[in-house]
Design a protein around this motif. Structure first.
Motif, PDB file in Angstrom:
ATOM      1  N   VAL A  43      31.401  27.544  41.271  1.00 17.18           N
ATOM      2  CA  VAL A  43      31.337  28.145  42.731  1.00 17.18           C
ATOM      3  C   VAL A  43      32.835  28.239  43.274  1.00 17.18           C
ATOM      4  CG1 VAL A  43      30.500  28.423  45.104  1.00 17.18           C
ATOM      5  CG2 VAL A  43      29.202  27.690  43.094  1.00 17.18           C
ATOM      6  N   SER A  44      33.473  27.206  43.227  1.00 19.14           N
ATOM      7  CA  SER A  44      34.922  27.210  43.587  1.00 19.14           C
ATOM      8  C   SER A  44      35.745  28.153  42.963  1.00 19.14           C
ATOM      9  CB  SER A  44      35.524  25.904  43.900  1.00 19.14           C
ATOM     10  OG  SER A  44      35.165  24.981  43.066  1.00 19.14           O
ATOM     11  N   LEU A  45      35.640  27.994  41.788  1.00 18.62           N
ATOM     12  CA  LEU A  45      36.502  29.174  40.889  1.00 18.62           C
ATOM     13  C   LEU A  45      36.249  30.570  41.404  1.00 18.62           C
ATOM     14  CD1 LEU A  45      36.253  27.804  37.014  1.00 18.62           C
ATOM     15  CD2 LEU A  45      37.968  27.448  38.805  1.00 18.62           C
ATOM     16  N   CYS A  46      34.913  30.837  41.633  1.00 20.14           N
ATOM     17  CA  CYS A  46      34.510  32.114  42.114  1.00 20.14           C
ATOM     18  C   CYS A  46      35.135  32.502  43.634  1.00 20.14           C
ATOM     19  CB  CYS A  46      33.028  32.378  42.127  1.00 20.14           C
ATOM     20  SG  CYS A  46      32.253  32.296  40.547  1.00 20.14           S
ATOM     21  N   ILE A  47      35.266  31.386  44.386  1.00 24.47           N
ATOM     22  CA  ILE A  47      35.964  31.730  45.525  1.00 24.47           C
ATOM     23  C   ILE A  47      37.395  31.730  45.306  1.00 24.47           C
ATOM     24  CG2 ILE A  47      36.134  31.065  48.051  1.00 24.47           C
ATOM     25  CD1 ILE A  47      33.842  28.941  47.718  1.00 24.47           C
ATOM     26  N   GLY A  48      38.129  30.762  44.736  1.00 26.62           N
ATOM     27  CA  GLY A  48      39.436  30.777  44.582  1.00 26.62           C
ATOM     28  C   GLY A  48      40.234  31.863  43.701  1.00 26.62           C
ATOM     29  N   PRO A  77      43.026  24.681  45.916  1.00 29.45           N
ATOM     30  CA  PRO A  77      43.933  24.380  44.966  1.00 29.45           C
ATOM     31  C   PRO A  77      43.808  25.621  43.892  1.00 29.45           C
ATOM     32  CG  PRO A  77      42.853  22.299  45.347  1.00 29.45           C
ATOM     33  CD  PRO A  77      41.965  23.461  46.223  1.00 29.45           C
ATOM     34  N   VAL A  78      42.403  26.013  43.667  1.00 27.21           N
ATOM     35  CA  VAL A  78      42.317  27.176  42.798  1.00 27.21           C
ATOM     36  C   VAL A  78      42.963  28.403  43.268  1.00 27.21           C
ATOM     37  CG1 VAL A  78      40.630  28.577  41.414  1.00 27.21           C
ATOM     38  CG2 VAL A  78      40.270  26.171  42.152  1.00 27.21           C
ATOM     39  N   ALA A  79      43.088  28.772  44.636  1.00 28.19           N
ATOM     40  CA  ALA A  79      43.624  29.810  45.052  1.00 28.19           C
ATOM     41  C   ALA A  79      45.111  29.595  44.968  1.00 28.19           C
ATOM     42  CB  ALA A  79      43.063  30.102  46.560  1.00 28.19           C
ATOM     43  N   ARG A  80      45.295  28.526  45.326  1.00 25.49           N
ATOM     44  CA  ARG A  80      46.968  28.590  45.424  1.00 25.49           C
ATOM     45  C   ARG A  80      47.506  28.647  44.111  1.00 25.49           C
ATOM     46  NH1 ARG A  80      48.834  26.134  50.152  1.00 25.49           N
ATOM     47  NH2 ARG A  80      50.753  26.020  49.397  1.00 25.49           N
ATOM     48  N   LEU A  81      46.906  27.931  42.845  1.00 25.07           N
ATOM     49  CA  LEU A  81      47.189  28.047  41.792  1.00 25.07           C
ATOM     50  C   LEU A  81      47.427  29.473  41.184  1.00 25.07           C
ATOM     51  CD1 LEU A  81      47.664  26.517  38.967  1.00 25.07           C
ATOM     52  CD2 LEU A  81      45.546  27.294  38.294  1.00 25.07           C
ATOM     53  N   LEU A  82      46.191  30.206  41.355  1.00 30.50           N
ATOM     54  CA  LEU A  82      46.144  31.583  41.026  1.00 30.50           C
ATOM     55  C   LEU A  82      47.169  32.385  41.591  1.00 30.50           C
ATOM     56  CD1 LEU A  82      44.418  33.920  39.753  1.00 30.50           C
ATOM     57  CD2 LEU A  82      44.010  31.610  39.094  1.00 30.50           C
ATOM     58  N   ARG A  83      47.391  32.331  42.978  1.00 25.02           N
ATOM     59  CA  ARG A  83      48.327  33.138  43.959  1.00 25.02           C
ATOM     60  C   ARG A  83      49.799  32.717  43.124  1.00 25.02           C
ATOM     61  NH1 ARG A  83      51.874  31.133  47.932  1.00 25.02           N
ATOM     62  NH2 ARG A  83      52.674  33.264  49.236  1.00 25.02           N
ATOM     63  N   GLY A  84      50.170  31.482  42.778  1.00 26.70           N
ATOM     64  CA  GLY A  84      51.500  31.274  42.507  1.00 26.70           C
ATOM     65  C   GLY A  84      51.565  31.838  40.909  1.00 26.70           C
ATOM     66  N   GLU A  85      50.670  31.792  40.070  1.00 27.92           N
ATOM     67  CA  GLU A  85      50.576  32.384  38.770  1.00 27.92           C
ATOM     68  C   GLU A  85      50.827  33.738  38.783  1.00 27.92           C
ATOM     69  OE1 GLU A  85      50.383  30.887  35.404  1.00 27.92           O
ATOM     70  OE2 GLU A  85      50.843  29.081  36.431  1.00 27.92           O
ATOM     71  N   VAL A  86      50.065  34.457  39.767  1.00 27.98           N
ATOM     72  CA  VAL A  86      50.077  35.974  39.868  1.00 27.98           C
ATOM     73  C   VAL A  86      51.469  36.451  40.338  1.00 27.98           C
ATOM     74  CG1 VAL A  86      49.108  37.730  40.920  1.00 27.98           C
ATOM     75  CG2 VAL A  86      47.584  36.128  39.971  1.00 27.98           C
ATOM     76  N   MET A  87      52.010  35.684  41.541  1.00 23.93           N
ATOM     77  CA  MET A  87      53.168  35.922  41.768  1.00 23.93           C
ATOM     78  C   MET A  87      54.232  35.946  40.875  1.00 23.93           C
ATOM     79  SD  MET A  87      53.090  35.145  45.930  1.00 23.93           S
ATOM     80  CE  MET A  87      54.648  34.082  45.768  1.00 23.93           C
ATOM     81  N   SER A  88      54.184  34.858  39.907  1.00 18.68           N
ATOM     82  CA  SER A  88      55.345  34.838  38.974  1.00 18.68           C
ATOM     83  C   SER A  88      55.167  35.954  37.926  1.00 18.68           C
ATOM     84  CB  SER A  88      55.424  33.469  38.451  1.00 18.68           C
ATOM     85  OG  SER A  88      54.507  33.071  37.489  1.00 18.68           O
ATOM     86  N   LEU A  89      53.709  36.040  37.533  1.00 20.13           N
ATOM     87  CA  LEU A  89      53.467  37.124  36.544  1.00 20.13           C
ATOM     88  C   LEU A  89      53.778  38.743  36.881  1.00 20.13           C
ATOM     89  CD1 LEU A  89      50.018  36.091  35.080  1.00 20.13           C
ATOM     90  CD2 LEU A  89      52.131  36.165  33.779  1.00 20.13           C
ATOM     91  N   LYS A  90      53.575  38.581  38.441  1.00 21.63           N
ATOM     92  CA  LYS A  90      53.582  40.140  38.937  1.00 21.63           C
ATOM     93  C   LYS A  90      55.003  40.779  38.612  1.00 21.63           C
ATOM     94  CE  LYS A  90      53.639  40.492  43.249  1.00 21.63           C
ATOM     95  NZ  LYS A  90      53.458  40.961  44.828  1.00 21.63           N
TER      96      LYS A  90
END
Lengths: 279, 536, 322
Positions: free
Chosen positions: A88-93, A152-165
């Motif tokens: 569930v938290s992955l689905c939110i984050g 933490p999931v949201a922050r991780l994803l945001r960081g990863e996506v920002m660097s990938l972007k």
């Protein structure tokens, strides 16, 4: 993929973790067959020490319930809450973090303010409040744990996506006319899977700890037997019957340890830069 | 001739098991003489840096000297204890590094980092150390040395930081200076200044210098003596003038031939119809702003006008921060513009949206700089190339077949089923070219497309690009910091500085007869240009 | 700097406002009459309380008015009234706050000092036996449920060995004063603070070790070696100072968990802090106290975050001098 297995198997801790997890899984699957009666039933004398009677190898509690049966049934609850709340938290984050990282600008601002808000709230206290107000149950517990553990999931994803972007292959995909949705789902998200898997296995561990702590505080579902509940119930008679609290704690420790070890193994196997260092 | 200060004899450096070869450096010998500069030249993986690190006793973990001697004066450095080696480092042999941005501790003031050199060897009192630091900073030509001494690394530019590292290396007046690609990360004008500085200091102090580089231009600029390395072995050595003018070994010849010569490579192509027209394009970055912060503005691109003819190659040249990359990104609309128009026919790419933008972008494609980040590591290269046509509605089978044909055209037949990590940098760049061609564009913007490649690979990729351009009648916008490359392949060249176009014209005019002082200073700064002139 | 503090104060105020609104929403989303929820168990006993509550919080007025009333109560420091304990919630909390602060700060210091020291040792001896031992211990503490560790500590050190008191803040009815009293409190404090600290120590060990190894690979470490500096100086001056930055960040992120841990520890050790108060409130379904403690603990976390951010700015000139 074969490379992945070689690295993963090379990590002794991760293999130990897998073995422990397998045992806990088996326990949760076969508990209803091994202990056909409810774990709440009185099966023997109260306060029976472990090793005294072979039918109750880990002893009985204050009401004569079998500790071993409680452990076997509790395994299911721990794993269930651990896995479902993590999903569930992955689905939110994941969507929130991906959107914030990809779109940037005001979308990022708004989503990150929300994430930050949930991150500064003391998570355990918040979980207590949530479960207490919505009445203790498996569902409220899963929801509460998910609500406090997605940031933490949201922050991780945001960081990863920002660097990938800003990686050139994403810009190339943009130039080649692929839509934003295609770029996120086909080009970006597959590249974030490794860190998410690692984080998720650590989150399951944390969720199991939180579940047990909530149950210990008396916020567990009153109808299900869980490890935290047994410890809480044995707490007042700690001096007379140490075993009631002792064994479930060991079970929690081992299960949580297993997930952490697996997480580290995955990290080494999926993150070649670190893996090389361990070499 | 005086005696050498350093004699390296039959040095062998063993790599850890599982490396691509057993020895990083295999039986190499060379000498360093006081007051002379030895350039060790080679492409990546030649073992040139390893030999420098061995001299410093700073080999990475798992790598060790397995045989040979490194004599400093009378002492053999191989087999010294850590303690003894530490005493020599900084005092008798000093080193400067490639990356000035990361070579300094970000949390310490410059003066403290310089003072440490004295402290490490128990010299001077604390107050004197700081005073010496300022003197050293003055000596390496930092403006306002007293302030620079109090600064933190992030407050200085790349060139300034490299000067700090040099000051640090010179602090104890070492006899030997090891310089590992010290100017590779710098802009051409900064590079010229740093080379000049190293040359001057070395003569003044009669230091022996071991200078590691991949760039024969730099060699021509400063070397007294040259050693060429290939895959851990020395293939050629000799006085710089001899090696440069009359290379003996085929590998040396290949390296030297691969260097683009600094003169217009071709007569400007006859003018044809205009394909793309850039009118008054500007882009300003704003950062900061908010409740308590002032807004900061950087004019990345300022009022640029340019026409691009069919089949024409236009070079856009400038140093970092000149706005050349921003401008390139505006051309393909990876960057929105603030003002101006970029017309392709009668359509304006700066305003287009949705379907129209998608179709316009198909006509203007890009080749990227970094071969390691320009391909998605999780997608097979054939599919990466086909993704564009598929997004534009081509059936998957047909797109994949076209991708295979394109891969074959760029010299990688049958590569479609493989993943990017299976390819070298040069091969990846070919894949990048195939991807750019997949949508059958009219214009290709190449942003530093060969900068990350070794010089011999660079030559091959440039050649391929040139062939394709002619074959498909493409226009090419070639963005580069390397004037030699621009000179070789461009019909017209635009020179940018601080977001503005300072000069534009046919290659022959810009390079042979530059009108703007900035263009002149850029050309002046190119290492080895005199050598070029001789060779011509 | 002033601008930084001012900005952060505004932010803290906004977050607290948001938490208040969240509390309000929770009360309204809870199954049952909000007035009953606010009154807690006392609601069953006395219908008059309910009427008082309705009037006080305008519970018959439109939603937005109710929200405004609720927020303005909170803004003036009025966290409601505990009908159970017949005391304003804010007084209850203020009464218990010092004990919690003492416990959490001691635990924080213990965890940080032990964690960083052990992490540095483990990194320096990477791959050797001492590294494996430290890393294994850290891994075990990291996986141990805090409340269970607390129970086992009581069993071992209080029941079996009799070294430490099993519960409480000081010896009851002892009338100690001055130094004796301080020592008595310290004696009671050791066990809970160490248990709470050990869990967090485990995380600091892991992050310090990883961060030291990471920084050791950076170019400036090579520059330092090229100067001829001693390895011990390099590790202390160059590596540790840079490696400590992620530890500070983590410490800030962990503030919330520290408060959560305090709830469990205080419950087990009957430590008279706000965590114990929360447990008592749970037992008696005293929602006003529950939400009050929740809000105050969030405020504590925010203050702690402010301090870690401040520390970060002092340690890292790149942020300070931007």
């Amino acid at each position: 993929m074969s490379n992945f297995w070689t690295t993963f198997k090379g990590n002794k801790g991760a293999v130990v973790g897998l073995v422990i997890l397998a045992i806990v899984l088996l326990a949760s699957i076969f508990a209803p067959m091994l202990y056909t009666t409810s774990p709440w039933d009185m099966v023997n004398m109260p306060f029976m020490a472990p090793g005294v009677d072979s039918s109750v190898p880990l002893g009985t509690d204050t009401l004569g319930r079998d500790i071993a049966a409680g452990l076997a049934h509790g395994a299911y609850i721990s794993l269930l809450v651990g896995f479902v709340s993590t999903i569930v938290s992955l689905c939110i984050g994941i969507p929130l973090g991906a959107a914030a990282g990809y779109f940037g600008g005001w979308v990022d601002d708004v989503l990150m303010r929300i994430t930050e808000f949930f991150q500064v709230i003391p998570s355990f206290a918040f979980a207590i409040v949530l479960v207490a107000i919505f009445e203790p149950s498996i569902t409220s517990m899963i929801v509460a744990i998910a609500v406090v553990s997605w940031p933490p999931v949201a922050r991780l994803l945001r960081g990863e996506v920002m660097s990938l972007k800003h990686r050139e292959f994403i810009e190339a995909a943009e130039l080649s006319g692929q839509s934003g949705f295609t770029i996120i789902t086909r080009q970006i998200l597959p590249n974030t899977i490794s860190p998410v898997i690692v984080l998720a296995s650590m989150m399951v561990a944390t969720a199991i700890l939180t579940e047990s702590a909530l149950s210990f505080m008396g916020l567990g579902d009153p109808n299900v037997m869980s490890w935290g509940y047994i410890i809480g119930a044995g707490r007042t008679v700690l001096q007379q019957a140490w075993w009631i609290s002792f064994f479930p704690g060991v079970a929690i420790l081992l299960t949580v340890l297993a997930f952490n070890l697996i997480g580290e193994g995955l990290n080494d196997a999926l993150n070649p830069r670190l893996a090389k260092r361990r070499g | 001739m005086t005696d050498p200060i350093v004699r390296i004899e039959k040095l062998k450096i063993a790599l850890p098991e599982g490396a691509d070869r057993p020895y990083a450096v295999d039986r190499c010998s060379f000498d360093l003489f006081p007051g002379k500069i030895l350039c060790v030249v080679g492409e990546s993986g030649s073992g040139k840096s390893m030999s420098a690190n061995a001299l410093m006793g700073l080999l990475p973990e798992g790598v060790h000297v397995s045989d040979g001697r490194i004599r400093l004066g009378e002492r053999d450095l191989v087999g010294l204890t850590d303690e003894e080696m530490r005493d020599l480092r900084g005092r008798r042999v000093a080193m400067i590094f490639q990356e000035p941005l990361s070579a300094l501790n970000p949390l310490m003031r410059i003066e403290d980092q310089i003072a440490e050199v004295f402290e490490a060897h128990g010299l001077l009192k604390p107050a004197e150390r700081k005073k010496r630091a300022v003197e050293l900073l003055t000596e390496v030509g930092l403006p306002d040395p007293a302030r620079a001494a109090r600064a933190y690394p992030h407050q200085l530019s790349g060139g300034q930081r490299q000067r700090v590292v040099i000051a640090m290396a010179l602090a104890l007046e070492p006899e030997v200076l090891v310089a590992d690609e010290p100017t590779t990360a710098l802009d051409v004008t900064t590079q010229a200044q740093i080379l000049e500085l190293i040359r001057t200091l070395q003569v003044e102090r009669n230091m022996a210098v071991m200078f590691i580089t991949h760039d024969f231009g730099v060699v021509a600029e400063i070397a007294d003596h040259v050693t060429v390395m290939q895959l851990g072995k020395i293939v050629e050595e000799g006085p710089a003038a001899t090696v440069l003018s009359n290379p003996q070994h085929p590998y040396t010849r290949k390296l030297i031939d691969a260097i683009p010569k600094l003169r217009a490579g071709r007569a400007a192509a006859p003018a044809r119809e205009t394909l793309m027209e850039v009118k008054g394009v500007s882009k300003t970055y704003r950062s900061g702003g908010g409740l308590f912060r002032p807004v900061r503005e950087v004019h990345a691109v300022k009022d640029i006008n340019l026409t691009i003819g069919r089949g024409e190659t236009i070079g856009i040249v400038g140093e970092s921060g000149s706005g050349k990359s921003s401008f390139g990104r505006c051309l393909v609309r990876l960057q929105d513009t603030d003002q101006g128009q970029i017309l392709l026919g009668d359509q304006d790419i700066t305003k287009a949206q949705g379907k129209e933008l998608q179709e316009l972008r198909a006509k203007v494609q890009m080749i990227f700089q970094d071969p390691y980040s320009s391909l998605n590591p999780r997608i097979r290269v054939g599919r990466t190339i086909a993704d564009g046509p598929i997004a534009h509605g081509t059936p998957v089978d047909q797109a994949m077949a076209e991708a295979d044909a394109l891969l074959e055209r760029v010299g990688l037949p049958g590569a479609g089923k493989r993943y990017p990590h299976e390819f070298s940098g040069g091969q990846r760049q070919r894949i990048g070219i195939a991807r750019a061609l997949a949508l059958k564009p009219q214009v290709i913007v190449a942003d530093e497309a060969v900068s990350a490649l070794d010089v011999s690979i660079q030559a091959q990729v440039l050649e391929l690009l040139d062939e394709l351009k002619r074959e498909l009648d493409l226009s090419l916008v070639f963005i580069t910091h390397d004037l030699r490359v621009a000179a070789q392949i461009c019909d017209r060249v635009m020179v940018m500085q601080k977001g503005e176009c300072v000069e534009i014209g046919p290659g022959s005019q810009v390079f042979d007869n530059p009108s703007h002082p900035y263009t002149r200073s850029l050309i002046e700064a190119i290492p080895g240009k005199d050598w070029d002139a001789e060779a011509a | 700097m002033l601008r930084f503090i001012l900005g952060r104060m505004v932010k803290i105020a906004l977050i607290l406002l948001a938490i208040t609104i969240l509390n309000f929403c929770l009360i309204h989303m809870a199954p049952g009459d909000p007035a009953l929820v606010m009154a807690g168990e006392a609601g069953d006993a006395d219908p008059k309380f309910i009427e008082d509550l309705r009037a006080q919080f305008g519970l018959d007025k439109p939603f937005i008015v109710q929200l405004w009333t609720y927020v303005s109560h909170f803004a003036t420091g009025d966290l409601g009234f505990s009908y159970r304990q017949q005391m304003p919630v804010s007084e209850l909390i203020l009464d218990r706050l010092p004990a919690t602060l003492l416990l959490s700060i001691s635990a924080f210091v213990i965890s940080l000092v032990l964690g960083v020291v052990a992490g540095v040792i483990a990194a320096a001896r990477q791959g050797k036996a001492s590294d494996s031992i430290i890393s294994t211990i850290a891994l075990l503490f990291y996986a141990t449920p805090l409340f269970w560790m607390a129970l086992m500590a009581v069993l071992l050190f209080s029941v079996q060995l009799g070294w430490m008191p099993a519960f409480g803040y000081e010896t009851a009815a002892s009338d100690f004063t001055g130094l004796t009293r301080i020592l008595d409190i310290a004696h009671h404090l050791i066990l809970p603070a160490v248990v709470l600290g050990l869990f967090f120590m485990a995380t600091y060990v892991r992050i310090t070790r990883a961060s030291m190894l990471e920084v050791n690979r950076l170019d400036f470490v090579k520059t330092a070696r090229a100067k001829g500096l001693k390895p011990s100086v390099i590790q202390r001056r160059h590596v540790l100072r840079n490696a400590i930055l992620p530890v500070v960040t983590l410490a800030g992120l962990h503030a919330g968990q520290l408060v959560g841990g305090a709830v469990l520890i205080e419950t087990v050790f009957a430590w008279p802090g706000i965590g114990r108060l929360m447990f008592e409130a749970l037992q008696s379904r005293d929602y006003n106290v529950l939400l009050g403690v929740f809000t105050v603990s969030a405020a504590l976390v925010l203050m702690f975050n402010l301090i870690t951010d401040f520390t970060y700015r002092i340690v890292d000139p790149r942020i300070r001098l931007k």
